[in-house]
Write a protein that holds these residues in place. Structure first.
Motif, short mmCIF file in Angstrom:
data_model
loop_
_atom_site.label_atom_id
_atom_site.label_comp_id
_atom_site.label_asym_id
_atom_site.label_seq_id
_atom_site.Cartn_x
_atom_site.Cartn_y
_atom_site.Cartn_z
N VAL A 57 0.83 -1.22 0.00
CA VAL A 57 0.00 0.00 0.00
C VAL A 57 0.86 1.27 0.00
O VAL A 57 0.66 2.15 -0.84
CB VAL A 57 -1.01 -0.03 1.17
N PRO A 58 1.86 1.40 0.91
CA PRO A 58 2.64 2.64 0.87
C PRO A 58 3.48 2.78 -0.40
O PRO A 58 3.73 3.91 -0.86
CB PRO A 58 3.53 2.57 2.12
N LEU A 59 3.89 1.65 -1.00
CA LEU A 59 4.62 1.73 -2.28
C LEU A 59 3.70 2.27 -3.38
O LEU A 59 4.10 3.13 -4.17
CB LEU A 59 5.11 0.33 -2.69
N ALA A 60 2.48 1.76 -3.44
CA ALA A 60 1.53 2.23 -4.46
C ALA A 60 1.17 3.70 -4.21
O ALA A 60 1.05 4.50 -5.14
CB ALA A 60 0.28 1.35 -4.44
N TRP A 61 1.01 4.04 -2.94
CA TRP A 61 0.71 5.43 -2.54
C TRP A 61 1.83 6.35 -3.02
O TRP A 61 1.58 7.40 -3.64
CB TRP A 61 0.57 5.45 -1.02
N ALA A 62 3.08 5.94 -2.75
CA ALA A 62 4.24 6.76 -3.15
C ALA A 62 4.28 6.93 -4.67
O ALA A 62 4.60 8.01 -5.17
CB ALA A 62 5.53 6.11 -2.65
N GLU A 63 3.93 5.86 -5.39
CA GLU A 63 3.95 5.96 -6.86
C GLU A 63 2.89 6.95 -7.35
O GLU A 63 3.15 7.76 -8.23
CB GLU A 63 3.73 4.57 -7.48
N GLY A 64 1.70 6.88 -6.75
CA GLY A 64 0.61 7.80 -7.13
C GLY A 64 0.94 9.25 -6.84
O GLY A 64 0.53 10.15 -7.58
N VAL A 65 1.70 9.49 -5.76
CA VAL A 65 2.11 10.87 -5.43
C VAL A 65 3.23 11.31 -6.36
O VAL A 65 3.18 12.42 -6.91
CB VAL A 65 2.57 10.95 -3.94
N SER A 66 4.21 10.43 -6.58
CA SER A 66 5.37 10.88 -7.37
C SER A 66 5.01 11.09 -8.84
O SER A 66 5.63 11.92 -9.50
CB SER A 66 6.56 9.92 -7.22
N ASP A 67 4.01 10.38 -9.37
CA ASP A 67 3.65 10.63 -10.77
C ASP A 67 2.59 11.73 -10.92
O ASP A 67 2.08 12.00 -12.01
CB ASP A 67 3.24 9.34 -11.50
N GLY A 68 2.24 12.36 -9.78
CA GLY A 68 1.39 13.55 -9.82
C GLY A 68 -0.10 13.30 -9.79
O GLY A 68 -0.89 14.25 -9.80
N ARG A 69 -0.51 12.02 -9.71
CA ARG A 69 -1.96 11.76 -9.68
C ARG A 69 -2.56 12.15 -8.33
O ARG A 69 -3.58 12.84 -8.25
CB ARG A 69 -2.23 10.27 -9.95
N ILE A 70 -1.93 11.72 -7.25
CA ILE A 70 -2.46 11.99 -5.90
C ILE A 70 -1.93 13.34 -5.42
O ILE A 70 -0.72 13.56 -5.42
CB ILE A 70 -2.05 10.87 -4.92
#
Ligand code: ACO
Length: 325
Positions: A288-301
């Protein structure tokens, strides 16, 4: 009404360098890329190098989360680390991470709820931060799941990978409404009678060995969608939001079919689902935190978004949290 909330101020993820493809695994066990992709959605996973312990993965993710929050190791007064693959039986991997990061004396301990570990750990840390006992908490999910694999069992060894994800939690004043930033609601569950569906067949007080992961995958699958959906609904009710309010759904990345099944059951549009299972596989508490980090770093979240996270794993355990970023 003014209330203290636990606000996520930084997120970070770390994946080890080595990538293992489905074709690589087909040279070890009787499997193939088509079967793995069709049944799970997984294309590849990362594997920690021999000299990397789970604490090393956790430290890398924690550094990124602290940088994103504009904090340093010197600020950290609490570490709650979720893992099922600790460096040692004791001390807690959280204590090792505290030392490696160079944090001052504070509170540090591990949470063991297998794949649900990060969801559990977030709620535990919330108990400290939202009561004024921590000013800067690290919540980490870190795993070296490949070390628990039976490399002769094609039903399990193709499913898992290594990695770590972390968030920084800090106290923030809220008004007690759903517009507040922070952890707004959660629901946790455990059904210990389902242990035989998913467990590791070793431990310090039984076999004296680490053991290997055993899973009746199709039976776990049957429980997954129904269990997770119930916990999600309970977490949303606790937070006072509806599923329609959710901006991003960040599910445990175990299997694409489970993830789609849950989204469908809840009426959540697939465009709102963060999906990393294809290239991470199941990283247990890190997923979950890996997916969360990916969503933040690619600008979606983005800051202010309403997030729904959920996970399910051995125990059986499962749970969900609603967080406004
Ligand atoms: N490659 C090729 N064939 C395989 C493989 C493989 N890697 N693995 C199993 N098979 C075969 C089986 O032997 C079986 O063959 P048979 O019909 O000749 O007996 C056939 O494929 C079907 O096996 P099932 O286990 O019924 O396959 P299923 O569609 O259920 O998929 C899977 C298996 C992917 C494991 C799925 O059940 C699943 O994802 N379960 C949930 C996992 C999960 O969410 N776990 C929780 C978190 S993990 C944690 O907490 C640590």
């Amino acid at each position: 009404m003014s209330v203290l909330r636990s606000v996520v101020t930084g997120v970070g993820g770390y994946l080890p360098e080595t990538v293992v493809t489905n074709d690589d695994l087909s040279k070890i066990v009787d499997t193939n890329d088509a079967w793995i992709q069709e049944r799970t959605g997984i294309r590849s996973r990362h594997r920690a190098s021999e000299d990397q312990a789970v604490s090393d993965l956790a430290v890398e993710a924690a550094k990124k989360a602290l940088a994103a929050a504009g904090r340093s190791a010197a600020d950290v007064d609490l570490i709650v680390l979720a893992t099922t693959t600790p460096d040692l039986t004791f001390p807690a991997t959280a204590a090792i991470v505290q030392r490696k990061l160079g944090c001052p004396v504070g509170v540090a301990f591990d949470v063991q709820a297998v794949c649900s570990g990060f969801v559990y750990a977030l709620t535990v840390a919330d108990g400290f931060v939202a009561r004024g006992h921590s000013k800067c908490a690290l919540v980490i999910g870190a795993e070296t799941m490949t070390r628990l694999m039976d490399w002769t069992d094609r039903g399990t060894c193709v499913l898992f990978g290594d990695g770590a994800g972390a968030v920084v939690l800090e106290p923030g004043e809220g008004q007690g409404t759903t517009a507040d930033r922070g952890l707004l609601g959660f629901a946790l569950r455990c059904d210990g009678t389902k242990q035989d569906l998913l467990y590791v067949d070793g431990g310090p007080s039984t076999t004296g060995t680490v053991g290997k992961l055993r899973m009746l995958g199709n039976q776990v699958f049957k429980h997954a969608v129904i269990n997770i959906s119930e916990a999600i609904t309970a977490a949303a009710n606790h937070a006072g939001v509806t599923i329609a309010d959710i901006d991003w759904f960040i599910p445990h990345q175990a299997n694409q079919r489970i993830l789609h099944g849950v989204a469908h059951r809840l009426g959540l549009d697939e465009s709102k689902v963060i999906q990393t299972v294809a290239h991470h596989a199941n990283t247990s508490a890190a997923s979950v935190p890996l997916a969360w980090a990916e969503g933040v770093s690619d600008g979606r979240i983005k800051k202010g978004d309403l997030l729904l996270i959920e996970a399910m794993g051995g125990g059986l355990t499962w749970g969900a949290c609603v967080v406004r970023l």
